[in-house]
Design an enzyme around this catalytic site. Structure first.
Site: not given
Length: 291
Positions: A165, A24, A28, A163, A147, A161
């Protein structure tokens, strides 16, 4: 001799710097991390779902842009192989790619939940398994699993979400113990609100159940944060922090990033301690097996 050992041994490149593999990396935190690393002399392999999203973001011989489907094991394996072939090794793995979908748990379809787990958990697990084939050979390395504070402290409308992380943070804790004999460190990075483009667009499940008013609640929350100008974590500063921490010899199991994440985590620990103390007798000694 396995193929991973052969690639490392047969590569003529010699390096005295760390090689980072960042998923990714097209935007960001991932992009800011890659930019900072390149500026400091590191080599970086950065992944994106589509090569066009990343290939022109950084112009450097020390940057390897890669199109990778993180849920596809062959795609992940090939990306790591290309990284080691180009740079001679891989040292730091950053599982940064993921997605955020918020809403009431009942609003999620089975496929939406599974897609969320694919992106936020099973993709990172693929990267971890295939990168360890190199890191174990080298007897060194670092794995950063990005995380979230939502992976430590739950809130309404973040169940799906959270769950994913919580699971990623749990994997990190277990993995840290498993990999100690190999000189490989693991850190669960749990940021609060980070100022990135992801805040500009809230993603929701397709189904809307009016009783929950989930979208109204979430939109009101973000508007409130914006109205009081609540400070968030700067992605560039977070990137620099991760680089600094990577140079330490004793890397923490958890790294809570941002004032909000640190305060929230301390509140959670206090409440959890109170709950344990209040129930310790009836849920501990009182239910011991009789002899």
């Amino acid at each position: 001799m396995d193929s991973e050992q052969s690639i490392i041994n047969n590569n003529n490149k010699t390096t005295d710097y760390k090689v980072w593999f960042i998923t990714g990396a097209s935007s960001g935190i991932g992009l800011q991390l890659a930019l900072n690393l390149i500026s400091q002399g590191y080599s970086v392999a950065g992944t994106s779902r589509h090569l066009s999203n990343i290939e022109n973001k950084i112009n450097s011989e020390r940057f390897l842009p890669l199109e990778v489907d993180l849920v596809n094991e062959e795609s992940v394996s090939n990306a790591l192989k290309k990284t080691v072939e180009k740079f001679g090794r891989v040292d730091v793995i950053v599982n940064n790619a993921g997605q955020s979908i918020l809403g009431a748990l009942e609003e999620f379809s089975d496929s939406e939940i599974r897609d969320l787990f694919d992106s936020n958990l099973f993709g990172p697990l693929n990267v971890i398994r295939h990168s360890l084939k190199y890191l174990r050979v080298q007897k060194s390395g670092l794995i950063y699993n990005i995380s979230s504070i939502a992976g430590f402290m739950e809130n309404a409308m973040t169940g799906g979400y959270s769950a994913t992380k919580f699971a990623l943070s749990g994997v990190s804790e277990s993995l840290k113990e498993e990999l100690k004999p190999f000189g490989i460190q693991v850190c669960s990075v749990n940021p609060g609100m980070v100022k990135t483009a992801i805040l500009n667009k809230i993603m929701y499940p397709n189904e809307v159940i009016a009783d929950y008013q989930s979208r109204e609640m979430l939109n009101a929350f973000y508007k409130y944060r914006e109205s009081i100008n609540l400070p968030g974590t700067d992605a560039d500063k977070l990137a620099k922090l991760l680089i600094d921490v990577s140079l330490e010899t004793d890397i923490p199991a958890y790294l809570f990033c941002g004032v909000d994440a640190n305060n929230t985590s301390k509140d959670k620990i206090t409440k959890l301690t109170d709950t344990i103390n209040k129930n310790e007798k009836r849920a501990g000694i009182d239910i011991l097996e009789s002899k």
